[in-house]
Scaffold this active site. Structure first.
Site, PDB file in Angstrom:
ATOM      1  N   LYS A 112       0.815  -1.218   0.000  1.00  0.00           N
ATOM      2  CA  LYS A 112       0.000   0.000   0.000  1.00  0.00           C
ATOM      3  C   LYS A 112       0.846   1.264   0.000  1.00  0.00           C
ATOM      4  O   LYS A 112       0.384   2.324  -0.428  1.00  0.00           O
ATOM      5  CB  LYS A 112      -0.965  -0.002   1.192  1.00  0.00           C
ATOM      6  N   LYS A 195      -5.627 -10.594  -6.791  1.00  0.00           N
ATOM      7  CA  LYS A 195      -6.855 -10.751  -6.011  1.00  0.00           C
ATOM      8  C   LYS A 195      -7.867  -9.660  -6.382  1.00  0.00           C
ATOM      9  O   LYS A 195      -7.484  -8.552  -6.776  1.00  0.00           O
ATOM     10  CB  LYS A 195      -6.551 -10.725  -4.506  1.00  0.00           C
ATOM     11  N   LYS A 198     -10.785  -3.781  -3.740  1.00  0.00           N
ATOM     12  CA  LYS A 198     -11.514  -2.530  -3.944  1.00  0.00           C
ATOM     13  C   LYS A 198     -10.573  -1.446  -4.457  1.00  0.00           C
ATOM     14  O   LYS A 198     -10.967  -0.586  -5.218  1.00  0.00           O
ATOM     15  CB  LYS A 198     -12.283  -2.057  -2.708  1.00  0.00           C
TER      16      LYS A 198
HETATM   17  P1  TYM Z   1     -10.736  -5.791   4.321  1.00  0.00           P
HETATM   18  O1  TYM Z   1     -11.750  -4.802   4.742  1.00  0.00           O
HETATM   19  O2  TYM Z   1      -9.753  -5.422   3.259  1.00  0.00           O
HETATM   20  O3  TYM Z   1     -11.426  -7.117   3.833  1.00  0.00           O
HETATM   21  C1  TYM Z   1     -12.411  -7.785   4.599  1.00  0.00           C
HETATM   22  C2  TYM Z   1     -12.236  -9.290   4.484  1.00  0.00           C
HETATM   23  O4  TYM Z   1     -12.331  -9.699   3.114  1.00  0.00           O
HETATM   24  C3  TYM Z   1     -11.226 -10.533   2.785  1.00  0.00           C
HETATM   25  N1  TYM Z   1     -10.904 -10.364   1.357  1.00  0.00           N
HETATM   26  C4  TYM Z   1     -10.822 -11.360   0.472  1.00  0.00           C
HETATM   27  N2  TYM Z   1     -10.993 -12.688   0.594  1.00  0.00           N
HETATM   28  C5  TYM Z   1     -10.860 -13.439  -0.526  1.00  0.00           C
HETATM   29  N3  TYM Z   1     -10.571 -12.913  -1.741  1.00  0.00           N
HETATM   30  C6  TYM Z   1     -10.398 -11.598  -1.927  1.00  0.00           C
HETATM   31  N4  TYM Z   1     -10.132 -11.110  -3.129  1.00  0.00           N
HETATM   32  C7  TYM Z   1     -10.511 -10.754  -0.771  1.00  0.00           C
HETATM   33  N5  TYM Z   1     -10.398  -9.414  -0.591  1.00  0.00           N
HETATM   34  C8  TYM Z   1     -10.639  -9.194   0.720  1.00  0.00           C
HETATM   35  C9  TYM Z   1     -10.107 -10.065   3.697  1.00  0.00           C
HETATM   36  O5  TYM Z   1      -9.118 -11.055   3.855  1.00  0.00           O
HETATM   37  C10 TYM Z   1     -10.856  -9.755   4.971  1.00  0.00           C
HETATM   38  O6  TYM Z   1     -11.001 -10.914   5.759  1.00  0.00           O
HETATM   39  N6  TYM Z   1      -7.299  -5.600   7.932  1.00  0.00           N
HETATM   40  C11 TYM Z   1      -8.610  -6.133   7.601  1.00  0.00           C
HETATM   41  C12 TYM Z   1      -9.722  -5.621   8.478  1.00  0.00           C
HETATM   42  C13 TYM Z   1      -9.537  -5.865   9.943  1.00  0.00           C
HETATM   43  C14 TYM Z   1      -9.621  -7.115  10.601  1.00  0.00           C
HETATM   44  C15 TYM Z   1      -9.433  -6.829  11.988  1.00  0.00           C
HETATM   45  C16 TYM Z   1      -9.819  -8.428  10.177  1.00  0.00           C
HETATM   46  C17 TYM Z   1      -9.314  -4.930  10.902  1.00  0.00           C
HETATM   47  N7  TYM Z   1      -9.252  -5.496  12.121  1.00  0.00           N
HETATM   48  C18 TYM Z   1      -9.429  -7.835  12.932  1.00  0.00           C
HETATM   49  C19 TYM Z   1      -9.816  -9.438  11.144  1.00  0.00           C
HETATM   50  C20 TYM Z   1      -9.617  -9.140  12.498  1.00  0.00           C
HETATM   51  C21 TYM Z   1      -8.925  -5.699   6.172  1.00  0.00           C
HETATM   52  O7  TYM Z   1      -8.352  -4.786   5.651  1.00  0.00           O
HETATM   53  O8  TYM Z   1      -9.950  -6.341   5.603  1.00  0.00           O
END
Ligand code: TYM
Length: 332
Positions: A112, A195, A198
């Site tokens: 990022k 992947k 967004k």
């Molecule tokens: P975020 O908001 O980017 O994504 C949310 C969840 O979606 C999953 N994900 C995917 N899984 C499969 N294929 C894809 N292409 C794909 N894109 C996204 C992510 O792995 C995620 O599980 N850092 C985290 C948010 C967070 C979090 C936490 C997660 C903050 N605190 C505590 C677990 C526990 C994030 O950016 O997810």
């Protein structure tokens, strides 16, 4: 019951199919077997620049979508991260036991920050995974259902839990990532070796849950497929077709084997047309339910307030224990 914590960022006006299949779908299922805490991580959503009005709107839209896909606020605690101040408070303590080099090795930060350069990245983006560890450890979570891209962050939270426990005494449960292999990584429809994302994918490569069902069906029909014509599951040599089969299987419950047998002798066009219809049918009721939650923002906010209260009942004692262990003088 074992405890679950997971979070999702309110950084866009819709979740995408990767978020749903990689993570949220498992959240819904785990409500049957686990004591669940799910949060919309608005603190994380301000690490890379944002618009305040959009953030407020997207926080509600995120909560509405989670309810629409089946998060049950009676069963689980569904809440907004900033409503529970213990997250930021524990993050500070954890940041003081995280090595600078250790944080520098987080690949998501490297990715990022690559675009604008490290100098232009916020310190918040750098310490993002430490806040994530605080999210997880505050609830003494056993399992953290996420997609593959979050594995390293969950590993860091394990390391920090172990380090805190061995330095200051047993305080935190050491969590494990819960990653369902089959749908742990959903790929960009236009670039099926990257992947679905967004921020990084082109709009044509992403299925947004709240985008018009017909437009999404069309995106599936226009997905990049591979040379050859046979419909086989071979992620290495046929990433496009394999991604479509993964999505198809996850949405219908039909196994990949069943699907490849059913499509024997048929072409990519048939697969894409039929999967397009599956996706559209899947999204229509979710969109309707999301809209119903959004039409009553007062009720939505009330549900989130109850969720935050439930969350604080666990987070506050955990923070108090951690504060005590590190030697902070309790307020008289
Ligand atoms: P975020 O908001 O980017 O994504 C949310 C969840 O979606 C999953 N994900 C995917 N899984 C499969 N294929 C894809 N292409 C794909 N894109 C996204 C992510 O792995 C995620 O599980 N850092 C985290 C948010 C967070 C979090 C936490 C997660 C903050 N605190 C505590 C677990 C526990 C994030 O950016 O997810």
């Amino acid at each position: 019951r074992p405890r679950v914590l997971s979070g999702i960022q309110p950084t866009s006006d819709s979740f995408h199919l990767g978020n749903y299949l990689g993570a949220v779908r498992n959240w819904v299922a785990m409500q049957q077997t686990h004591d669940c805490y799910f949060c919309v991580v608005d603190l994380h959503a301000i690490t890379a620049g944002h618009d305040p009005e959009a953030l407020r709107r997207r926080t509600r839209v995120s909560a509405a979508q989670l309810l629409a896909v089946g998060i049950d606020p009676e069963e689980s605690a569904l809440f907004v991260q900033s409503h529970v101040p213990e997250h930021a408070q524990l993050a500070w303590v954890l940041s003081c036991i995280t090595g600078f080099g250790e944080a520098s090795r987080m690949t998501q930060f490297k990715d990022k920050s690559a675009k604008g350069g490290v100098d232009r990245s916020s310190v918040g983006l750098f310490t993002y995974p430490i806040l994530q560890a605080a999210d997880i450890l505050l609830y003494q979570a056993d399992a953290v259902p996420v997609g593959e891209d979050q594995r390293q962050h969950v590993e860091l939270s394990r390391d920090l839990a172990q380090r805190f426990n061995s330095t200051f005494g047993e305080t935190f449960t050491v969590p494990k990532a819960f990653i369902v292999r089959e749908s742990a990584k959903v790929y960009d429809l236009q670039n099926p070796t990257a992947k679905m994302s967004k921020s990084a994918s082109s709009p044509a490569g992403v299925i947004d849950l709240l985008d018009e069902p017909n437009r999404n069906a069309k995106k599936i029909r226009s997905a990049v497929t591979d040379t050859g014509r046979e419909i086989v599951f071979d992620p290495e040599n046929k990433p496009g077709v394999s991604n479509l089969l993964t999505i198809y299987s996850a949405l219908t419950g039909r196994t990949i084997d069943e699907l490849t047998t059913a499509y024997e002798g048929k072409g990519y066009g048939d697969l894409k047309k039929e999967l397009g219809a599956v996706v559209a049918d899947f999204l229509t009721p979710i969109q309707k339910a999301t809209q119903e939650y959004l039409d009553d923002p007062a009720e939505l906010d009330r549900v989130l307030a109850i969720g935050a209260e439930k969350a604080r009942r666990v987070a506050a004692p955990t923070l108090a224990a951690a504060y005590d262990k590190v030697g902070f003088l309790p307020p008289a």
